[in-house]
Design a protein around this motif. Structure first.
Motif, PDB file in Angstrom:
ATOM      1  N   VAL A   1       0.928  -1.077   0.107  1.00  0.00           N
ATOM      2  CA  VAL A   1      -0.235   0.014   0.046  1.00  0.00           C
ATOM      3  C   VAL A   1       0.966   1.152   0.169  1.00  0.00           C
ATOM      4  N   THR A   2       0.705   2.133  -1.034  1.00  0.00           N
ATOM      5  CA  THR A   2       1.662   3.176  -1.244  1.00  0.00           C
ATOM      6  C   THR A   2       0.707   4.625  -0.776  1.00  0.00           C
ATOM      7  N   TYR A   3      -0.607   4.389  -0.753  1.00  0.00           N
ATOM      8  CA  TYR A   3      -1.284   5.877  -0.538  1.00  0.00           C
ATOM      9  C   TYR A   3      -2.779   5.397  -0.075  1.00  0.00           C
ATOM     10  N   VAL A   4      -2.914   6.084   1.011  1.00  0.00           N
ATOM     11  CA  VAL A   4      -4.490   5.732   1.762  1.00  0.00           C
ATOM     12  C   VAL A   4      -5.183   7.025   1.938  1.00  0.00           C
ATOM     13  N   GLU A   5      -6.589   7.308   1.747  1.00  0.00           N
ATOM     14  CA  GLU A   5      -7.077   8.216   2.163  1.00  0.00           C
ATOM     15  C   GLU A   5      -8.600   7.599   2.474  1.00  0.00           C
ATOM     16  N   TYR A   6      -8.706   7.828   4.003  1.00  0.00           N
ATOM     17  CA  TYR A   6     -10.097   7.431   4.301  1.00  0.00           C
ATOM     18  C   TYR A   6     -10.737   9.115   4.518  1.00  0.00           C
ATOM     19  N   VAL A   7     -11.645   9.139   3.748  1.00  0.00           N
ATOM     20  CA  VAL A   7     -12.399  10.445   3.602  1.00  0.00           C
ATOM     21  C   VAL A   7     -13.236  10.577   5.015  1.00  0.00           C
ATOM     22  N   GLY A   8     -12.669  11.909   5.685  1.00  0.00           N
ATOM     23  CA  GLY A   8     -13.175  12.068   7.007  1.00  0.00           C
ATOM     24  C   GLY A   8     -14.990  12.127   6.840  1.00  0.00           C
ATOM     25  N   GLU A   9     -15.624  12.813   6.034  1.00  0.00           N
ATOM     26  CA  GLU A   9     -16.891  13.041   6.085  1.00  0.00           C
ATOM     27  C   GLU A   9     -17.435  11.943   4.783  1.00  0.00           C
ATOM     28  N   GLY A  10     -18.288  11.283   4.912  1.00  0.00           N
ATOM     29  CA  GLY A  10     -18.511  10.398   3.920  1.00  0.00           C
ATOM     30  C   GLY A  10     -19.311  10.996   2.560  1.00  0.00           C
ATOM     31  N   THR A  11     -19.767  12.292   2.914  1.00  0.00           N
ATOM     32  CA  THR A  11     -20.318  12.951   1.634  1.00  0.00           C
ATOM     33  C   THR A  11     -19.520  13.767   1.196  1.00  0.00           C
ATOM     34  N   ASP A  12     -18.076  13.868   1.354  1.00  0.00           N
ATOM     35  CA  ASP A  12     -17.253  14.760   0.761  1.00  0.00           C
ATOM     36  C   ASP A  12     -16.569  14.007  -0.401  1.00  0.00           C
ATOM     37  N   HIS A  13     -15.817  14.680  -1.052  1.00  0.00           N
ATOM     38  CA  HIS A  13     -14.976  14.180  -2.125  1.00  0.00           C
ATOM     39  C   HIS A  13     -13.697  13.607  -1.535  1.00  0.00           C
ATOM     40  N   PRO A  14     -13.085  12.484  -2.332  1.00  0.00           N
ATOM     41  CA  PRO A  14     -11.538  12.309  -1.922  1.00  0.00           C
ATOM     42  C   PRO A  14     -10.736  13.210  -2.538  1.00  0.00           C
ATOM     43  N   ASN A  15      -9.473  13.236  -2.161  1.00  0.00           N
ATOM     44  CA  ASN A  15      -8.411  14.200  -2.918  1.00  0.00           C
ATOM     45  C   ASN A  15      -7.976  13.393  -4.172  1.00  0.00           C
ATOM     46  N   TYR A  16      -8.653  13.690  -5.175  1.00  0.00           N
ATOM     47  CA  TYR A  16      -8.342  12.995  -6.393  1.00  0.00           C
ATOM     48  C   TYR A  16      -7.085  13.240  -6.934  1.00  0.00           C
ATOM     49  N   GLU A  17      -6.501  14.559  -6.754  1.00  0.00           N
ATOM     50  CA  GLU A  17      -5.269  14.980  -7.434  1.00  0.00           C
ATOM     51  C   GLU A  17      -4.210  14.129  -6.584  1.00  0.00           C
ATOM     52  N   LYS A  18      -4.260  13.834  -5.227  1.00  0.00           N
ATOM     53  CA  LYS A  18      -3.108  12.994  -4.572  1.00  0.00           C
ATOM     54  C   LYS A  18      -3.044  11.647  -4.847  1.00  0.00           C
ATOM     55  N   ALA A  19      -4.455  11.140  -5.008  1.00  0.00           N
ATOM     56  CA  ALA A  19      -4.504   9.717  -5.392  1.00  0.00           C
ATOM     57  C   ALA A  19      -3.942   9.329  -6.663  1.00  0.00           C
ATOM     58  N   LEU A  20      -4.193  10.345  -7.612  1.00  0.00           N
ATOM     59  CA  LEU A  20      -3.665  10.274  -9.111  1.00  0.00           C
ATOM     60  C   LEU A  20      -2.200  10.389  -9.048  1.00  0.00           C
ATOM     61  N   GLU A  21      -1.664  11.439  -8.076  1.00  0.00           N
ATOM     62  CA  GLU A  21      -0.121  11.575  -8.130  1.00  0.00           C
ATOM     63  C   GLU A  21       0.457  10.293  -7.700  1.00  0.00           C
ATOM     64  N   ALA A  22      -0.031   9.610  -6.561  1.00  0.00           N
ATOM     65  CA  ALA A  22       0.696   8.555  -6.172  1.00  0.00           C
ATOM     66  C   ALA A  22       0.345   7.337  -7.082  1.00  0.00           C
ATOM     67  N   VAL A  23      -0.395   7.268  -7.997  1.00  0.00           N
ATOM     68  CA  VAL A  23      -0.307   6.009  -8.923  1.00  0.00           C
ATOM     69  C   VAL A  23       0.854   6.441 -10.089  1.00  0.00           C
ATOM     70  N   LYS A  24       0.820   7.810 -10.499  1.00  0.00           N
ATOM     71  CA  LYS A  24       1.731   8.276 -11.560  1.00  0.00           C
ATOM     72  C   LYS A  24       3.093   7.903 -11.015  1.00  0.00           C
ATOM     73  N   ALA A  25       3.386   8.341  -9.622  1.00  0.00           N
ATOM     74  CA  ALA A  25       4.540   8.253  -8.952  1.00  0.00           C
ATOM     75  C   ALA A  25       5.246   6.697  -9.272  1.00  0.00           C
ATOM     76  N   LEU A  26       4.259   5.627  -9.405  1.00  0.00           N
ATOM     77  CA  LEU A  26       4.605   4.363  -9.356  1.00  0.00           C
ATOM     78  C   LEU A  26       4.788   3.975 -10.844  1.00  0.00           C
ATOM     79  N   THR A  27       4.202   4.723 -12.064  1.00  0.00           N
ATOM     80  CA  THR A  27       4.452   4.320 -13.167  1.00  0.00           C
ATOM     81  C   THR A  27       5.695   5.017 -13.884  1.00  0.00           C
ATOM     82  N   ASN A  28       6.350   5.695 -12.809  1.00  0.00           N
ATOM     83  CA  ASN A  28       7.795   6.432 -13.769  1.00  0.00           C
ATOM     84  C   ASN A  28       8.838   5.311 -13.355  1.00  0.00           C
TER      85      ASN A  28
END
Length: 168
Positions: free
Chosen positions: A141-168
């Motif tokens: 596991v390289t990235y985890v986000e438990y969104v604090g309020e269930g009706t809020d959005h996750p941090n899309y940019e950070k999640a995608l950055e975590a994926v892209k960091a692994l593809t380089n």
């Protein structure tokens, strides 16, 4: 354990909290054709696991569409899995209605095995708490986000950055 609310009411998360650096827990969920799917079915790929309470709600639909739209830019080595408690038939219908063909929707309704393994099962609602996990090709596991309020959005940019960091 992560502190999560749903519509501003505290919920109890069942299972063990997943942390960065840990081995990704295995799970068994259902694909849209009712076949079992485990973490190992995507072995050797980078996994972005997007967890939503229900695809038929606004934030969940937006979250799933966002990751579906980003899938092409992430490459063949990335699998995007969206897990919810929705029935496989409802997930299939949602994918068809939203042209979501770059992700795999998976249902945890039968056993809540994913929810318990990743510490996202909301005991009071028997829904999954909104969260995002990135798992590398070695099941770490390289990235985890438990969104604090269930009706809020996750941090899309950070999640995608975590994926892209692994593809380089």
């Amino acid at each position: 354990m992560a502190k999560v609310t749903f519509k501003n009411s505290p919920v109890t998360l069942v299972g063990k909290e997943v942390v960065v650096g840990s081995k990704a827990p295995d799970f068994s969920v259902l694909a849209n054709d009712l076949s079992p799917v485990t973490l190992q079915d995507s072995a050797g790929k980078i996994r972005l696991i997007s967890v939503v309470p229900s695809l038929d709600t606004g934030v969940c639909s937006t979250q799933t569409n966002k990751f579906n739209e980003e899938a092409a830019s992430l490459g063949e080595d990335v699998a995007i899995l969206t897990v919810s408690m929705d029935l496989p038939f409802a997930q299939k219908r949602w994918c068809g209605a939203n042209a979501a063909d770059a992700i795999q929707t998976l249902s945890d309704h039968r056993d809540a095995a994913f929810g318990e393994a990743y510490g996202v099962l909301m005991q009071e609602l028997r829904l999954l708490a909104r969260s995002v996990f990135v798992v590398d090709k070695n099941d770490v596991v390289t990235y985890v986000e438990y969104v604090g309020e269930g009706t809020d959005h996750p941090n899309y940019e950070k999640a995608l950055e975590a994926v892209k960091a692994l593809t380089n």
